[in-house]
Design an enzyme around this catalytic site. Structure first.
Site, PDB file in Angstrom:
ATOM      1  N   SER A 161       0.809  -1.220   0.000  1.00  0.00           N
ATOM      2  CA  SER A 161       0.000   0.000   0.000  1.00  0.00           C
ATOM      3  C   SER A 161       0.839   1.264   0.000  1.00  0.00           C
ATOM      4  CB  SER A 161      -0.941   0.012   1.216  1.00  0.00           C
ATOM      5  OG  SER A 161      -0.211   0.053   2.421  1.00  0.00           O
ATOM      6  N   LYS A 185      -6.340   4.701   8.057  1.00  0.00           N
ATOM      7  CA  LYS A 185      -5.195   5.482   7.576  1.00  0.00           C
ATOM      8  C   LYS A 185      -5.543   6.968   7.482  1.00  0.00           C
ATOM      9  CE  LYS A 185      -3.094   1.658   5.025  1.00  0.00           C
ATOM     10  NZ  LYS A 185      -2.774   1.072   3.706  1.00  0.00           N
TER      11      LYS A 185
END
Length: 831
Positions: free
Chosen positions: A673, A716
Site C-alpha cells: 500500500s 489510515k
C-alpha cells in the site's frame, strides 16, 4: 496551488454513507416476538447467509452416509448458533431415537451387552428390574425359611449321612468280627488288633505267633483298602448331595422367580429385547439362588442381611440390574431427535468411558460403570463440535473418524488406544451409530484438513461457508434493522429507538471497512448493543438512543487507545519526525495501519524518503536489504521500478541508483500500500520538485501507473487527520487515496465534519500522474506526437534527469588502464 489536472477533493457525503432513521421500518426499533429470527440463525432468515443456510439445511436433511458438514466462517458470524438452531429445527421433525442400556453378560463377564429399547422405555425397564430384584431379595430368603423347605433339605442331608454311615458301619462290623478295632486319631482312622475289648499293645503283638501276626496284618490291609475306597466315594456323595440341594433350591425358587417376572413381563411384552433379557435373568436367578441366601451352601450367616442396603449397592445383585446409558423421550426430554453440543471433546467425553472404583486396594469395574459419550447422546440426531478443540485433544479426531467409518461406537480408553495396558478389562459391546456431525471451525482448518487428511472429504462432504458481510441496500438495511431489534430482545437489552438503530447500522458498515456492505459478525454487534444498553441505563433511559451507541463506540476505542496515543505522542513531541506543512524533495508521508489488539487497529503516518544518483538501474529497498521488508512490500518496490524503466528509459539504458526507506521504522514492513508513495518520492527526487507535506498518501501501483485499492483506508485517513488536528488544521491538509477505495469510506464524524468545513480533504487518485500533479503543483505531462513530455512537466524533468545520468554514465565508462570501464567497476561495487 494544484496543477490543472489534479483531482478535486471528495464531497462530505461521499465520506460516510448516511441513513435517515425515519426511513427504517417501524418495527425495527421494537423488540420482536419469539418467532422473529434471532441473530445467528441462518435457517431462520439471517440476512446474507443464504449459501450457508442452504448447505446446513441440506446437511441436516440428507440421510446418506458421509454427508456431515464443516461449518466455517469468521468468528462472531453466528456460525455456531446457526448450526445448533438448524439442527434443532431438523431434529424436531425426526422421531426420538431408541434408548440404550448395558447389562451384565451371564456368559462372558467382561463383555457387557448393549440392548436397544424404544424411546422412553429404558428407565421404566430399569426401575422394573430393580423392583423385581428387590422383591426377590425378600421373597427368596423367606421361602427358604419355611418348614417345607427345611424338611426336604433335612431329608437330603439324612440320606447322605445314612449312606455314609452305612458303609462305615459295614467296615466296622467286619473288623469287629476279625478282632480288629477302628480308632479315630488326629491323622484320621486307624486299625488295631483287639483282645477282650482292648487294643493289643505293640509289645504283646510282637509276642504273637508269626502266622497270627501276618493274618492280622493282612486283614488290616484289606480293611484299610475298603475304608480308603469308602473315603474316595465321599466327595462324589457330597457332590450328589449338593446337586440335590441345588435342584431343590431351583425347584423352590422357580415358583417365586416366575411369579416375580410374571409381574413385570406384561409391561414389556412389546419390547423383544426386554422380554429376552427377562428370560435370561430367570435362568440365572434360578441357577444362582444361593446369592440371595448364602447359608444355603455354606451354612454360614449371610454377610449381606436382607434389606440392609439398596439393591443397586449390594454387589450380589448388581449383575441383574440395568445401566441406562441413553434415555430419549419421556418427561424432561425435548421431543424429536437429540442435538448435542460438545464443548470439551476429549476421547472419553466423545466415545464414552468405563469408570473404576477402588476397593481393598484394587480397582474394580463392571457394566454398571459404563458411561455414555457425546456420540451416544447424539445418536439418532446431531452432534455439534468445535474443530480446533477436537483436534487439540489426543486421539479424539481418529476416534471420531473411526466411529463414522464403522457406523458404531466402541468404547476404548486412551491407555488401550496407546497399548499401555495388557490386563483384562471390560469390552462393552459397540452400539450402532447414526449421527450427523456439524463441525465448527475456521476456513484455514477446513482447507488444511481437506489437503492433509484423505478421509476428511469422505466423511465431511458438505461445506457450509458463513460470510462476514452482506450488501448494503434499501432492502437489506430494513432486514438488518429487524436483526438488531431481535439481537437486543434475545440478549434481554433495552429496545433501540430509530436513531440508535441507524447508528448501529452505521457501525456495522464501519466494521466491514466498506460503505456498500454490512457486517455479519454478529458477536461484535451484540457486544456493541450491550455496551450501549449499559450507557442508556447510566443515563436513565428506557430505550437506547443514538448517543448511547456513539458513547459505546467512543469508550471502546478509548480502552484500546493506549498504543495509538503513545505513537501520536511521539509524533507530537518530534521524536518521530512527521511534517504536516511545507514541501520537501524526495520526502513524503506514507500511511500504515498498526494492529492494537484483538479487532483493534489504528492508522499512523510514516515518513518515506528517496535518494537518487547515477548508477546501473538499481532501486534499493533498504527494508528488504535489512530483512525488515516482507515479500509483498518487496514486490511493490519491484513493480514501481518496472514502471520507471518502462515509462522513462525508452531510448537509453536506465542509469539510476536509488534508495527507498521508511524512516524511523524498526519493525517489519509488509504490504504494497506504500508503493505509490515510494514512487512519488522517487519522482520528486528525480525531478527536483518538492512534495507537499500536508498531504499523506496510500495506495499501491501497478506497472501501468494505475493506483490500486488498499485495505484499512478509513484507519489510515483518520490516523493522519488526528496528527493534523492535534497540530491545528490549516485547511490545506488531506490524504490521497485510490479512487477505487472511495466506496470503502466510512469515516468517523470528526473527519466528515472537518471535510464539510473545508479544513481537511480526501483526494481520489486513479493514476500516478494525477497524484504527482497534486503533490507537486505541476502537471505530470503526457508524451506528445514527438515522443516528448511537455516542457516543465514533472515527467519531463524526471526524464531529463535520467537522460543526464545516462550521459554521465556513458562518459564515465571510458576504458581505464586495465581495459575495464568505470561503469563496470561501479556495477561491481554496487553488486
Amino acid at each position: 496551488m494544484s496543477a490543472p489536472d489534479a483531482p478535486e477533493p471528495l464531497p462530505p457525503e461521499a465520506l460516510c454513507p448516511a441513513l435517515d432513521p425515519s426511513s427504517l421500518p417501524p418495527q425495527a426499533a421494537a423488540a420482536p416476538d419469539a418467532g422473529t429470527a434471532g441473530a445467528g440463525s441462518a435457517a431462520a432468515g439471517l440476512p446474507g447467509q443464504e449459501r450457508a443456510a442452504r448447505a446446513l439445511d441440506f446437511a441436516t436433511r440428507v440421510r446418506q452416509k458421509g454427508f456431515n458438514a464443516f461449518v466455517h466462517g469468521p468468528e462472531g458470524s453466528g456460525r455456531r448458533t446457526s448450526a445448533v438452531q438448524v439442527a434443532e429445527r431438523a431434529a424436531r421433525a425426526r422421531p426420538a431415537p431408541d434408548d440404550w442400556i448395558y447389562v451384565h453378560n451371564f456368559e462372558t463377564d467382561w463383555k457387557p451387552r448393549a440392548l436397544s429399547l424404544p424411546a422412553g422405555r429404558a428407565i421404566p425397564f430399569r426401575d422394573a428390574v430393580a423392583g423385581l430384584v428387590e422383591q426377590l431379595r425378600t421373597a427368596i430368603p423367606a421361602l427358604f425359611k419355611t418348614d417345607a423347605y427345611r424338611e426336604r433339605r433335612r431329608q437330603i442331608d439324612e440320606r447322605f449321612q445314612e449312606r455314609q454311615n452305612t458303609g462305615f458301619e459295614a467296615i466296622e462290623a467286619r473288623a469287629h468280627d476279625e478282632g480288629i478295632g477302628i480308632l479315630r486319631t488326629p491323622m484320621g482312622f486307624a486299625f488295631a488288633p483287639m483282645r477282650d475289648g482292648e487294643v493289643v499293645k505293640p509289645d504283646a503283638f510282637q509276642k504273637l505267633p508269626a502266622e497270627e501276626r501276618k493274618r492280622i496284618q493282612d486283614r488290616i490291609g484289606e480293611l484299610q483298602t475298603e475304608l480308603a475306597a469308602l473315603m474316595r466315594k465321599m466327595p462324589e456323595e457330597e457332590e450328589k448331595r449338593r446337586n440335590e440341594i441345588r435342584a431343590l433350591n431351583a425347584e423352590m425358587a422357580q415358583t417365586v422367580v416366575d411369579a416375580a417376572i410374571a409381574g413385570v413381563r406384561p409391561e414389556f411384552a412389546d419390547v423383544p429385547a426386554a422380554a429376552q433379557r427377562l428370560d435370561e435373568m430367570r435362568g440365572d436367578l434360578i441357577d444362582n439362588v444361593e446369592l440371595f441366601v448364602l447359608e444355603l451352601n455354606t451354612g454360614e450367616e449371610s454377610p449381606f442381611p436382607e434389606a440392609s442396603m439398596p439393591v443397586a449397592e449390594d454387589p450380589r445383585f448388581r449383575r441383574y440390574l440395568v445401566n441406562v446409558v441413553i434415555a430419549n423421550g419421556g418427561g424432561g426430554h425435548a421431543p424429536g431427535a437429540p442435538v448435542v453440543y460438545e464443548d470439551h471433546p476429549t476421547l472419553a467425553r466423545l466415545i464414552g468411558r468405563v469408570d473404576h472404583t477402588a476397593r481393598m486396594g484394587a480397582l474394580e469395574t463392571d457394566f454398571s460403570m459404563i458411561r455414555a459419550g457425546a456420540l451416544h447422546r447424539a445418536n439418532g440426531g446431531f452432534l455439534v463440535v468445535d474443530a480446533l478443540r477436537l483436534l487439540r485433544e489426543p486421539l479424539s479426531w481418529d476416534a471420531l473418524k473411526r466411529a463414522l467409518r464403522s457406523g458404531r461406537i466402541a468404547i476404548t480408553s486412551a491407555a488401550e488406544e496407546l497399548s499401555l495396558l495388557s490386563t483384562v478389562s471390560l469390552e462393552p459391546e459397540p452400539i450402532p451409530l447414526d449421527v450427523k456431525i456439524l463441525m465448527i471451525g475456521e476456513p484455514l482448518i477446513y482447507h488444511l484438513l481437506s489437503a492433509l487428511d484423505p478421509e476428511f472429504g469422505e466423511l465431511f462432504k458438505v461445506e457450509a461457508d458463513f460470510d462476514d458481510r452482506m450488501p448494503r441496500d434499501e432492502a437489506t438495511i430494513a432486514e438488518y434493522a429487524r436483526l438488531i431489534g431481535a439481537t437486543a430482545a434475545r440478549e434481554g437489552l433495552r429496545p433501540l429507538d430509530p436513531g440508535a438503530v441507524a447508528a448501529a447500522i452505521g457501525e456495522a458498515t464501519r466494521m466491514t471497512g466498506d460503505a456498500e456492505r454490512l457486517s455479519l459478525k454478529l458477536g461484535q454487534l451484540a457486544d456493541l448493543l450491550a455496551e450501549a444498553d449499559h450507557w442508556a441505563a447510566d443515563a436513565g433511559r428506557e430505550r437506547v438512543a443514538a448517543e448511547d451507541i456513539a458513547r459505546a463506540i467512543a469508550e471502546r476505542e478509548f480502552r484500546a487507545d493506549g498504543l495509538r496515543q503513545r505513537w501520536h505522542e511521539g509524533i507530537g513531541r518530534g521524536t518521530v519526525m512527521i511534517d504536516t506543512e511545507g514541501a520537501r524533495v524526495g520526502q513524503i508521508n506514507g500511511l500504515t495501519v498498526i494492529a492494537a489488539g484483538h479487532a483493534a487497529a489504528f492508522g499512523a503516518p510514516s515518513r518515506i524518503t528517496a535518494r537518487v544518483r547515477m548508477g546501473s538501474g538499481h532501486v534499493i529497498d533498504i527494508e528488504r536489504e535489512t530483512k525488515l521488508g516482507g515479500p509483498i512490500h518487496s514486490k511493490g518496490v519491484l513493480i514501481l521500478s518496472s514502471y520507471l524503466a518502462a515509462t522513462f528509459a525508452t531510448e537509453a539504458p536506465m542509469s539510476l541508483w536509488a534508495s527507498l526507506v521508511f524512516e524511523q521504522s524498526y519493525g517489519g514492513v509488509e504490504g504494497d500500500s506504500a508503493s505509490s508513495a515510494e514512487l512519488y518520492a522517487l519522482l520528486s527526487a528525480l525531478s527536483g520538485l518538492a512534495l507537499r507535506q500536508d498531504l499523506a498518501v496510500t495506495g499501491s501501483v501497478n506497472q501501468l501507473g494505475q493506483v490500486q485499492a488498499i485495505g484499512g483506508v478509513n484507519e489510515k485517513i483518520e490516523g493522519f487527520f488526528d496528527i493534523c488536528a492535534a497540530r491545528g488544521l490549516t485547511g490545506d491538509q488531506g490524504v490521497l487515496i485510490p479512487s477505487t477505495n472511495v466506496k470503502h469510506l466510512v469515516l468517523r464524524p470528526r473527519v466528515v465534519e472537518a471535510a464539510a468545513a473545508g479544513r481537511f480533504h480526501i483526494y481520489p487518485v486513479a493514476t500516478i500522474d494525477e497524484g504527482i500533479a497534486l503533490l507537486t503543483g505541476h502537471d505530470a505531462g503526457t508524451r506528445g506526437p514527438d515522443g516528448r513530455f511537455p516542457e516543465g512537466s514533472v515527467n519531463a524533468r524526471v526524464e531529463a534527469t535520467l537522460a543526464g545520468f545516462a550521459r554521465a554514465r556513458k562518459a564515465f565508462g571510458a576504458k581505464d588502464e586495465d581495459g575495464e570501464t568505470g561503469a563496470e567497476r561501479r556495477d561491481d561495487d554496487e553488486a
